[in-house]
Design an enzyme around this catalytic site. Structure first.
Site, PDB file in Angstrom:
ATOM      1  N   GLY A   1       8.628  81.513  86.777  1.00 46.00           N
ATOM      2  CA  GLY A   1       9.135  80.151  86.737  1.00 46.00           C
ATOM      3  C   GLY A   1       9.343  79.638  85.320  1.00 46.00           C
TER       4      GLY A   1
ATOM      5  N   VAL B   1       7.398  90.447  85.568  1.00 45.90           N
ATOM      6  CA  VAL B   1       6.788  89.226  85.030  1.00 45.90           C
ATOM      7  C   VAL B   1       5.524  88.965  85.845  1.00 45.90           C
ATOM      8  CG1 VAL B   1       7.056  86.738  84.664  1.00 45.90           C
ATOM      9  CG2 VAL B   1       8.997  88.275  84.275  1.00 45.90           C
TER      10      VAL B   1
ATOM     11  N   GLY C   1      11.943  86.386  82.989  1.00 41.82           N
ATOM     12  CA  GLY C   1      12.792  87.477  83.470  1.00 41.82           C
ATOM     13  C   GLY C   1      14.186  87.376  82.885  1.00 41.82           C
TER      14      GLY C   1
ATOM     15  N   GLY D   1      11.207  81.340  83.151  1.00 42.01           N
ATOM     16  CA  GLY D   1      12.457  81.919  82.670  1.00 42.01           C
ATOM     17  C   GLY D   1      12.280  83.212  81.898  1.00 42.01           C
TER      18      GLY D   1
ATOM     19  N   ASN E   1      13.843  93.449  98.483  1.00 48.01           N
ATOM     20  CA  ASN E   1      13.383  92.437  97.543  1.00 48.01           C
ATOM     21  C   ASN E   1      14.456  91.352  97.386  1.00 48.01           C
ATOM     22  OD1 ASN E   1      12.272  90.933  95.491  1.00 48.01           O
ATOM     23  ND2 ASN E   1      11.645  92.704  94.279  1.00 48.01           N
TER      24      ASN E   1
ATOM     25  N   TYR F   1      19.045  88.115  90.311  1.00 44.69           N
ATOM     26  CA  TYR F   1      20.104  88.814  89.590  1.00 44.69           C
ATOM     27  C   TYR F   1      21.465  88.166  89.852  1.00 44.69           C
ATOM     28  CZ  TYR F   1      16.550  92.373  88.813  1.00 44.69           C
ATOM     29  OH  TYR F   1      15.409  93.023  88.443  1.00 44.69           O
TER      30      TYR F   1
END
Length: 173
Positions: free
Chosen positions: A103, A97, A107, A105, A134, A141
């Site tokens: 921010g 993204v 992803g 949404g 990361n 996730y």
């Protein structure tokens, strides 16, 4: 009565990538590699993406997120199969993204879209890997409910090692 200003939510769309999206897909792949300080490791070219993603027998699919008609993100994925589940699934290779659209949404929307596509094709699971450094992606996730696979480790063979493994193991005619 005083009117209050209500910001208009940007128009977000998700669609299948086409061959015309190849340049932006490659740009996103390079941006992911740069984030991991591995940009010099990317050997993929636009021709590779055209050949293997949009040719006669595609090795992957991609979806694109747009905000107001402008590229905002993408997810590159391909089908996999679990012999333990006895069912297909999907492997998410790349999720990206653009910084300015984080921010919103996107992803999550991209992953949900891919999961839905896989489910509609009989899939029962999603697998992906994340760079161990990361933390932001790992947290993302986990917030979505994806579980870290503590009992599995991924290995990779590439370059000369892969060539050597395949040298005597190729298909016989």
């Amino acid at each position: 009565m005083t009117a209050t200003f209500q910001p208009v939510a940007p128009a977000i769309s998700i669609r299948h990538a086409t061959v015309d999206d190849v340049p932006i897909l490659l740009k996103a792949i390079v941006a992911l590699a740069e984030h991991a300080d591995d940009a010099d490791e990317v050997a993929c070219t636009e021709d590779d993406l055209r050949r293997f993603g949009f040719g006669e027998n595609p090795a992957f699919e991609a979806i694109v997120a747009e905000v107001g008609g402008t590229f905002a993100g993408m997810c590159l994925f391909f089908p996999i199969f679990s012999s333990w589940f006895g069912r297909p699934g999907v492997f998410v290779q790349d999720l990206f993204v653009e910084e300015r659209y984080r921010g919103l949404g996107l992803g999550e929307r991209l992953l949900r879209h891919v999961a839905g596509l896989s489910r509609d094709r009989g899939g029962v699971y999603m697998r992906l890997s994340v760079d161990e450094n990361n933390g932001r992606a790992r947290d993302f996730y986990e917030r979505l409910g994806l579980a870290w696979s503590h009992d599995q480790r991924s290995y990779i063979a590439s370059g000369q090692i892969f060539a050597a493994l395949g040298e005597t193991g190729g298909a016989r005619k």
